[in-house]
Design a protein around this motif. Structure first.
Motif, short mmCIF file in Angstrom:
data_model
loop_
_atom_site.label_atom_id
_atom_site.label_comp_id
_atom_site.label_asym_id
_atom_site.label_seq_id
_atom_site.Cartn_x
_atom_site.Cartn_y
_atom_site.Cartn_z
N PHE A 72 29.21 93.08 -54.26
CA PHE A 72 28.95 92.13 -55.20
C PHE A 72 28.32 91.81 -56.40
O PHE A 72 27.63 90.88 -56.86
N CYS A 73 28.03 92.62 -56.84
CA CYS A 73 27.36 92.56 -58.68
C CYS A 73 28.49 93.52 -59.55
O CYS A 73 28.08 93.10 -60.64
N GLY A 74 29.61 93.67 -58.83
CA GLY A 74 30.40 94.10 -60.04
C GLY A 74 30.73 94.98 -60.63
O GLY A 74 31.43 94.88 -61.06
N HIS A 75 29.12 95.90 -60.85
CA HIS A 75 29.65 97.01 -62.18
C HIS A 75 30.21 97.82 -61.40
O HIS A 75 30.83 98.89 -62.54
N LYS A 95 25.04 98.69 -58.98
CA LYS A 95 23.65 98.13 -58.59
C LYS A 95 23.19 98.36 -56.66
O LYS A 95 22.35 97.90 -56.57
N ASP A 111 24.50 89.83 -64.47
CA ASP A 111 24.96 90.21 -65.60
C ASP A 111 25.88 90.03 -66.38
O ASP A 111 26.97 89.03 -65.34
N ASN A 138 29.22 102.69 -62.55
CA ASN A 138 27.43 101.94 -62.68
C ASN A 138 27.72 101.05 -61.18
O ASN A 138 29.01 100.64 -60.66
N PHE A 176 30.42 86.04 -61.27
CA PHE A 176 29.06 86.28 -60.26
C PHE A 176 28.77 88.24 -60.05
O PHE A 176 27.86 88.45 -59.89
N CYS A 177 28.87 88.78 -61.50
CA CYS A 177 28.38 90.16 -61.67
C CYS A 177 26.77 90.36 -61.90
O CYS A 177 26.10 89.34 -62.37
N THR A 178 26.03 90.80 -60.78
CA THR A 178 24.52 91.05 -61.14
C THR A 178 24.09 92.04 -61.64
O THR A 178 25.24 93.30 -61.08
N THR A 179 22.75 92.28 -62.42
CA THR A 179 22.18 93.63 -62.31
C THR A 179 20.66 93.48 -61.08
O THR A 179 20.78 91.74 -60.68
N VAL A 180 20.01 94.38 -61.23
CA VAL A 180 19.07 94.59 -60.74
C VAL A 180 17.83 94.89 -61.58
O VAL A 180 17.88 96.12 -62.50
N ARG A 184 16.99 90.19 -58.82
CA ARG A 184 18.63 89.80 -58.58
C ARG A 184 18.59 89.22 -60.40
O ARG A 184 18.22 87.82 -60.38
N ASN A 242 26.19 98.32 -71.84
CA ASN A 242 25.42 98.89 -70.38
C ASN A 242 25.98 98.13 -69.32
O ASN A 242 25.42 99.24 -68.01
N PHE A 243 27.05 97.77 -68.77
CA PHE A 243 27.74 97.02 -67.20
C PHE A 243 28.05 98.11 -67.05
O PHE A 243 27.93 98.76 -66.55
#
Lengths: 154, 286, 388
Positions: free
Chosen positions: B254-257, B249, C303, B247, C281-285, C300, C309-310
């Protein structure tokens, strides 16, 4: 001229087999050809031989009622066709369909079984090679079973 | 020089215009995108990419997706993507019409190690839509034939209807020093090609393991089987490369996914050598 | 930078400090009491601070309590951290307008205010450094973080008391502030006095300090010793320990440890720990568009690796079990972070322990794994004759 023994010794399936054994095997071997579109054997028939494919492709098929025949796998040059001759009840469990003209060496199952019983060293060499084929096809079947390209499985 | 790259914020999509949409299979489409305001006089295009890199494609108001670039790296005036429609965003993306705008960020990620492949046989092993990120490799090798050894393309798909780029596969097979073998998991009786998973094709290839580099892309489990078989065939783990997927993003790290153990697929990958992936591939739910 | 000698400030001078920072164009943000917790918000005057309040913390428990003095910084840490300002929970990435076939990106976000952070603890200063490394010290920098981070005026505060959930001494981050700050304060309160030992940590800090005209330009040795002792007292109050020896390899090699199943039975995967963590620091959009489809925005948002869902890729989630998600969080925080960014992702602030609704304690989880590592939890071979 290519002798039968030479062809057997050169086939990948028997790679590395000592000449004493290839000589024993040659006694059970015949050179064969099948036209494209014909069936080399059919399910339920007596399994009296197996084939070292030299050229051409063979499809393994199975029929089910109300369904079109299913092609399970294709085999080609350098591969072997059939192991039902090895174990009772010595009957084919699939159809073998020559998709193109096929040249092969047929090895007589009864003849080979007798020689393996007499010479267990030969038997072990033959079984080792079949075990590898069985393992490879089982592995491929597992991967096929996973249906890896399908979408939306959980 | 990437003249304009420095001025482009990697977080903001640039509107590219759809030049062509080609239906490859029932659910897979190839989109050709054209950058805005080309500067043909300067001969400078931003679309320089390494085979194996991906972009983030943004569908206005719907969402953004990581999609591998499947076009010719030599064609700098366009970006080509092959997209399988599996969700709302991909569905909207493949429904684009010529002239529509798609947001593009990137290219991102590491490419296939083409430098290392020079002078060697290149073994391309693709499963399903995994052929898309490998097609730039094929173009690169065929355009620079003298730089590389033999090109072997092994391609597996679910059924004959799911094979991508069928006409190109036939054309590639006619090139010198190029072997193309395709197989399907489920063949109909009208299919006269190979039936069996992609790993069953290895036996038809005379691999020269010490002078080959193998690039594999497909479902992760397929790549596991492929890498294992390549190793059995004598290829060293560091000469086997895989394209990984998680996954994503941001694509910037830096979104970590996209974390996979210590790796970020987006910036450390998506291409990794098998020796780096091997300790992780068999860990369930990593 | 020249060596900075500690000076002494009065309570009134702290009030002046706030005004002075305002005067220099800073929005001062710091601790304040709201909804039964100490949170960070805009500070206009001294009385906005949690004067005379402290916090009681334990695993799964947080309460405010009155102190018997008027300390400004007499609490430990609240649920929020400075990432609230530097890496906000929600931020608009872009606005776009459709025009004909194409669209335009309208990059018209107002610049964030220049902020002064008042009351940054040692663990929090370490956390800011960790997020700096992640969000602006790698291949790509996050321009949103950079815009908020640049020019921050940090007034750090040394801890003079610790909560039972603290373990900064294990992580080497506190209780004494180190690293990049403008000013650091040590609050000395009691027996009729209320003063602050102050040190400048940067030229900007020294400039502000000079303007404050401290009560004592050089704090007396006795005062300095008193401040030192207060910080030492905080260090000695710390009860929790996290042994970080070889922790990366310990966790990597215990991927299949039965403790993950054990913790998964307690973990609610509520994601609280990741929300309160100052380094997560994790984020989703999220994409939004209006009804006419001509206006679109991308937002943003924070997350958490605790959500299903991650890790979703077409077909399903890679980490569908609670076990795998807890393991991912803790292994990332304490082990893979080291590979990725050269340090631990944990600063020992203890927030994840306090704010876990079921009181899961990261230090306990590490201890449990360390006490029975993989090699001893494997199936043992029976002796050849079948007897045990």
């Amino acid at each position: 001229m290519e002798t039968l023994e030479h062809i057997i010794a050169e086939h990948p399936f028997f790679a590395g087999l000592e000449s004493y054994y290839t000589n024993l095997l040659t006694g059970c071997a015949t050179n064969v050809r099948f036209d494209g579109g014909t069936y080399i054997f059919k399910e339920g028939e007596e399994a009296n031989e197996f084939y070292l494919i030299r050229a051409g492709r063979v499809a393994l098929e199975i029929f089910a009622p109300q369904r079109k025949p299913i092609m399970l796998a294709t085999l080609g040059e350098g591969e072997i066709l059939g192991w039902s001759w090895l174990l009772p009840p010595y009957q084919w469990k699939l159809h073998a369909h020559a998709l193109e003209p096929v040249r092969a060496i047929a090895l007589d199952g009864k003849c080979l079984r007798a020689k393996c019983e007499q010479n267990h060293d030969l038997g072990y060499e033959v079984l080792k090679r079949f075990a590898r084929i069985v393992e490879q096809r089982l592995e491929a079947t597992r991967l096929q079973l996973l249906d890896v390209y399908a979408v939306g499985r959980s | 020089m990437m003249a304009t790259a420095a001025t482009v914020d990697p977080m903001l999509p640039q509107p590219y215009s759809v030049r062509q949409v080609v239906k490859e299979t029932s659910d897979t489409f190839t989109l050709t995108l054209e950058p805005p305001a080309l500067e043909p006089s300067s001969g400078v295009y931003r679309n320089r990419f390494q085979p194996g890199q991906f972009s983030m494609l943004w569908v206005f108001g719907v969402g953004e997706l990581p999609i591998s670039i499947s076009g010719d790296p030599a064609a700098r005036d366009r970006l080509v993507y092959t997209v399988r429609s599996v969700g709302q965003a991909t569905q909207t993306l493949v429904s684009c019409e010529v002239g529509d705008a798609v947001g593009v960020r990137g290219p991102f990620g590491t490419g296939w190690p083409m430098q290392q492949a020079q002078g060697r046989d290149v073994i391309v092993i693709a499963g399903g839509i995994g052929l898309a990120p490998l097609r730039p490799v094929i173009y690169e090798v065929l355009h620079n034939r003298e730089k590389y050894g033999r090109l072997v393309i092994l391609y597996g798909a679910r059924s004959p209807h799911d094979l991508l780029y069928r006409r190109e596969l036939t054309a590639w097979a006619r090139q010198r020093e190029t072997q193309v073998l395709a197989t399907v998991d489920y063949g109909g009786l009208n299919w006269h090609g190979n039936v069996g998973v992609v790993t069953t094709l290895f036996k038809y290839v005379r691999l020269q393991p010490t002078r080959s580099l193998a690039f594999a892309c497909g479902p992760e489990i397929m790549m596991r089987f492929v890498a294992r078989d390549l190793e059995t065939n004598g290829l060293a783990r560091e000469n086997i490369y895989l394209s990984m997927e998680r996954n994503m993003k941001c694509a910037l790290g830096f979104c970590g996914h996209c974390q996979y153990g210590p790796h970020f697929i987006c910036k450390d990958g998506p291409i990794f050598s098998y020796d780096r992936m091997r300790p992780l591939l068999e860990k369930y739910e990593l | 930078m020249a060596t900075r000698t500690p000076a002494l400030l009065t309570l009134e001078q702290i009030e002046r400090l706030v005004l002075l920072l305002h005067g220099r164009g800073y929005q001062v943000v710091g601790p304040t009491v709201r909804d039964g917790a100490i949170v960070y918000d805009v500070v206009e005057k001294l009385s906005d601070l949690p004067v005379g309040w402290t916090d009681e913390q334990e695993a799964g428990r947080y309460r405010l309590r009155r102190r018997n003095d008027e300390a400004l910084f007499g609490y430990v840490v609240g649920p929020q951290s400075w990432k609230k300002y530097l890496h906000p929970a929600e931020v608009r990435l872009l606005t776009a307008e459709r025009s004909g076939h194409t669209f335009r990106i309208l990059n018209n976000e107002p610049a964030p205010p220049r902020r002064a952070f008042l009351g940054v603890r040692a663990c929090e200063l370490a956390a800011i450094a960790v997020q700096d490394r992640v969000l602006q010290g790698d291949r790509y920098g996050d321009p949103i973080y950079a815009a908020r981070r640049e020019g921050i005026f940090i007034v750090a505060v040394n801890c003079t008391q610790a909560a039972p959930t603290c373990f900064c001494t294990s992580m080497g981050t506190g209780p004494r502030v180190r690293g990049a700050f403008e000013l650091s304060l040590t609050e000395l309160v009691g027996l009729g006095k209320h003063e602050f030992v102050v040190e400048a940590g940067s030229d900007a800090g020294a400039e502000v300090l000079a303007e404050l005209a401290p009560a004592q330009a050089v704090a007396s040795q006795a005062t300095c010793q008193e401040a030192e002792a207060a910080v030492e007292r905080a260090a000695s109050q710390i009860q929790r320990r996290l042994d970080t020896t070889g922790i990366r390899d310990l966790l990597y090699s215990n991927f299949d440890h039965p403790r993950w199943d054990n913790v998964a039975q307690r973990c609610l995967t509520c994601a609280n720990c990741t929300m309160v963590c100052p380094t997560c620091f994790c984020t989703t959009v999220e994409d939004v568009s209006d009804v006419t489809g001509t206006h679109a925005e991308r937002w943003r948002k924070w997350d958490s690796c605790f959500t299903q869902n991650f890790s979703y890729i077409h077909g399903g989630s890679v980490r569908s079990s609670a076990k795998s998600r807890y393991r991912q969080w803790m292994t990332h925080k304490l082990a893979s972070w080291i590979d990725q960014f050269g340090s631990s992702g944990c600063v020992g602030c203890g927030r994840c322990i306090t704010w876990c609704p079921v009181g899961i304690d990261i230090t306990e989880e590490v201890r449990a794994i360390r006490e029975s590592p993989a090699s001893s939890s494997q199936v043992r071979k029976e002796s050849s004759h079948g007897n045990p």
